[in-house]
Scaffold this active site. Structure first.
Site, PDB file in Angstrom:
ATOM      1  N   GLY A  46     -86.617 -14.723 -51.711  1.00 27.03           N
ATOM      2  CA  GLY A  46     -85.509 -15.329 -51.855  1.00 27.03           C
ATOM      3  C   GLY A  46     -84.180 -14.622 -52.092  1.00 27.03           C
ATOM      4  N   GLU A  51     -82.261 -10.558 -57.968  1.00 21.00           N
ATOM      5  CA  GLU A  51     -82.959 -11.721 -57.970  1.00 21.00           C
ATOM      6  C   GLU A  51     -82.091 -12.767 -57.290  1.00 21.00           C
ATOM      7  OE1 GLU A  51     -85.360 -13.705 -58.174  1.00 21.00           O
ATOM      8  OE2 GLU A  51     -86.167 -14.109 -60.429  1.00 21.00           O
ATOM      9  N   ASP A  52     -82.553 -13.722 -56.572  1.00 20.74           N
ATOM     10  CA  ASP A  52     -81.721 -14.989 -56.192  1.00 20.74           C
ATOM     11  C   ASP A  52     -81.422 -15.994 -57.186  1.00 20.74           C
ATOM     12  OD1 ASP A  52     -84.330 -15.785 -56.493  1.00 20.74           O
ATOM     13  OD2 ASP A  52     -84.623 -16.973 -54.597  1.00 20.74           O
ATOM     14  N   ASP A  59     -84.157 -19.171 -63.244  1.00 17.27           N
ATOM     15  CA  ASP A  59     -84.251 -20.725 -63.314  1.00 17.27           C
ATOM     16  C   ASP A  59     -84.972 -20.779 -65.061  1.00 17.27           C
ATOM     17  OD1 ASP A  59     -84.984 -23.299 -63.558  1.00 17.27           O
ATOM     18  OD2 ASP A  59     -85.861 -23.388 -61.589  1.00 17.27           O
ATOM     19  N   LYS A  71     -79.178 -20.138 -64.041  1.00 10.39           N
ATOM     20  CA  LYS A  71     -79.262 -21.650 -64.404  1.00 10.39           C
ATOM     21  C   LYS A  71     -79.092 -21.780 -65.958  1.00 10.39           C
ATOM     22  CE  LYS A  71     -81.592 -23.956 -60.670  1.00 10.39           C
ATOM     23  NZ  LYS A  71     -82.743 -24.842 -60.481  1.00 10.39           N
ATOM     24  N   PHE A 100     -81.514 -28.562 -57.826  1.00 13.81           N
ATOM     25  CA  PHE A 100     -82.225 -27.564 -56.973  1.00 13.81           C
ATOM     26  C   PHE A 100     -81.483 -26.982 -56.005  1.00 13.81           C
ATOM     27  CE2 PHE A 100     -85.344 -26.147 -53.879  1.00 13.81           C
ATOM     28  CZ  PHE A 100     -86.379 -25.945 -54.884  1.00 13.81           C
ATOM     29  N   ASP A 156     -85.096 -21.383 -50.845  1.00 15.04           N
ATOM     30  CA  ASP A 156     -86.012 -22.237 -49.981  1.00 15.04           C
ATOM     31  C   ASP A 156     -86.371 -23.514 -50.769  1.00 15.04           C
ATOM     32  OD1 ASP A 156     -87.752 -20.950 -51.610  1.00 15.04           O
ATOM     33  OD2 ASP A 156     -89.403 -21.992 -50.552  1.00 15.04           O
ATOM     34  N   ARG A 206     -83.696 -21.581 -45.857  1.00 14.13           N
ATOM     35  CA  ARG A 206     -83.389 -20.295 -46.073  1.00 14.13           C
ATOM     36  C   ARG A 206     -81.996 -19.851 -45.561  1.00 14.13           C
ATOM     37  NH1 ARG A 206     -87.193 -18.095 -49.881  1.00 14.13           N
ATOM     38  NH2 ARG A 206     -89.267 -18.526 -49.253  1.00 14.13           N
TER      39      ARG A 206
HETATM   40  P1  IMP Z   1     -88.118 -18.947 -62.597  1.00 13.32           P
HETATM   41  O1  IMP Z   1     -89.478 -17.882 -62.664  1.00 13.32           O
HETATM   42  O2  IMP Z   1     -88.377 -20.312 -63.141  1.00 13.32           O
HETATM   43  O3  IMP Z   1     -86.740 -18.146 -63.053  1.00 13.32           O
HETATM   44  O4  IMP Z   1     -87.656 -19.141 -61.072  1.00 13.32           O
HETATM   45  C1  IMP Z   1     -87.788 -17.910 -60.140  1.00 13.32           C
HETATM   46  C2  IMP Z   1     -87.886 -18.312 -58.691  1.00 13.32           C
HETATM   47  O5  IMP Z   1     -88.138 -19.516 -58.417  1.00 13.32           O
HETATM   48  C3  IMP Z   1     -86.645 -17.895 -58.036  1.00 13.32           C
HETATM   49  O6  IMP Z   1     -86.699 -16.581 -57.755  1.00 13.32           O
HETATM   50  C4  IMP Z   1     -86.541 -18.965 -57.010  1.00 13.32           C
HETATM   51  O7  IMP Z   1     -87.468 -18.199 -56.025  1.00 13.32           O
HETATM   52  C5  IMP Z   1     -87.370 -19.925 -57.406  1.00 13.32           C
HETATM   53  N1  IMP Z   1     -86.251 -21.159 -57.802  1.00 13.32           N
HETATM   54  C6  IMP Z   1     -85.914 -21.470 -58.925  1.00 13.32           C
HETATM   55  N2  IMP Z   1     -85.068 -22.390 -58.881  1.00 13.32           N
HETATM   56  C7  IMP Z   1     -84.691 -22.560 -57.786  1.00 13.32           C
HETATM   57  C8  IMP Z   1     -83.653 -23.528 -57.015  1.00 13.32           C
HETATM   58  O8  IMP Z   1     -82.969 -24.200 -57.637  1.00 13.32           O
HETATM   59  N3  IMP Z   1     -84.007 -23.489 -55.541  1.00 13.32           N
HETATM   60  C9  IMP Z   1     -84.658 -22.675 -54.843  1.00 13.32           C
HETATM   61  N4  IMP Z   1     -85.630 -21.730 -55.667  1.00 13.32           N
HETATM   62  C10 IMP Z   1     -85.671 -21.698 -57.184  1.00 13.32           C
HETATM   63 MG    MG Z   2     -88.914 -20.113 -53.472  1.00 11.89          MG
END
Ligand code: IMP
Ligand code: MG
Length: 184
Positions: free
Chosen positions: A55, A110-111, A114, A142, A163, A170, A176
Site C-alpha cells: 500500500g 504506512e499507507d 485503520d 482513521k 473504505f 487497493d 492502486r
Molecule cells: P489495520 O491493520 O486495520 O490498521 O490496517 C492496515 C492495512 O489494511 C493498511 O496498511 C491497508 O493496507 C489496509 N487498509 C485498512 N483500511 C483501508 C482502507 O480504507 N482502504 C484500503 N486499505 C485499507
Molecule cells: Mg491492502
C-alpha cells in the site's frame, strides 16, 4: 479537477462515491511531511525509511523526493489485511528489510492506520532489532484503534471512516493506480 471520463477509464467503469483527496492536496501534504521529517533528525545521522508494502509504494516514492536530507529506503511486506491471523504478536514478514535497523533512526511508512492490528504486531518486531529510534509516518489515520503500540509522529490526513482506495490503496488489488484517494 479530474473529469468523470478520466476516472471511469481508470476504474474500468466502476463509479466511485467521491474523491476524498485530490492529487494536488496529496502532493501539498506530502511535501510538508517531507520537510517535517527532514527537520526532525539531527544533521549527520543516518535515517532509514521502511515502507510497508504494498500500500505505501506510491507514498514512499513521492515522500522520499520531498525529504531534503540524506535518507535510505527499504521495504517490508507483512501478512496482508484480512489474512485471518488472530494470534496477537504474530506477523508474517514475507519480505524482511535487508537494511540493518540496529542503531539507526527508522521511520516506518504506512499507507493507512485503520484497526491498528498491523502496526501493533509489527512495532514489537522492529523494536527488537534495536533501532536508535523508531517513528511512524502514516499518510492516512482513521483514529479507530483503541490502542496503538506507536502513534504515528507524522500523519498526512485524519481520514474519514470510509473504505478508501487509490494512491497505492487497493480494494482486492484494484485501484492502486488512481492518482487521487477516493471512497468506494
Ligand atoms: P489495520 O491493520 O486495520 O490498521 O490496517 C492496515 C492495512 O489494511 C493498511 O496498511 C491497508 O493496507 C489496509 N487498509 C485498512 N483500511 C483501508 C482502507 O480504507 N482502504 C484500503 N486499505 C485499507
Ligand atoms: Mg491492502
Amino acid at each position: 479537477m479530474i473529469d468523470s471520463a478520466t476516472i471511469l477509464a481508470r476504474t474500468g467503469g466502476r463509479e466511485l462515491r467521491r474523491i476524498v483527496y485530490s492529487p494536488e492536496e496529496i502532493h501539498a501534504r506530502v511535501q510538508e511531511m517531507g520537510e517535517e521529517i527532514a527537520a526532525y533528525y539531527p544533521e549527520g545521522e543516518d535515517v532509514l525509511l521502511v515502507g510497508l508494502l504494498k500500500g505505501s509504494f506510491i507514498f514512499v516514492g513521492d515522500l522520499v523526493r520531498e525529504i531534503p536530507r540524506p535518507v535510505q529506503v527499504d521495504f517490508l511486506v507483512a501478512a496482508s489485511y484480512g489474512s485471518g491471523t488472530t494470534t496477537s504478536g504474530e506477523v508474517n514478514l514475507l519480505y524482511d528489510p535487508e537494511a540493518e535497523l540496529k542503531d539507526r533512526h527508522v521511520v516506518l511508512v504506512e499507507d493507512i492506520v485503520d484497526s491498528g492490528t498491523t502496526i501493533n504486531r509489527l512495532i514489537p518486531i522492529l523494536r527488537e532489532r534495536g533501532p536508535k529510534s523508531l517513528e511512524m509516518c502514516a499518510l492516512l489515520h482513521k483514529h479507530l484503534a483503541p490502542h496503538l503500540e506507536l502513534e504515528p509522529r507524522w500523519v498526512g490526513f485524519d481520514a474519514p471512516h470510509e473504505f478508501l482506495i487509490g494512491y497505492g490503496l487497493d480494494h482486492s488489488e484494484d485501484f492502486r493506480n488512481l492518482p487521487f484517494i477516493a471512497s468506494l
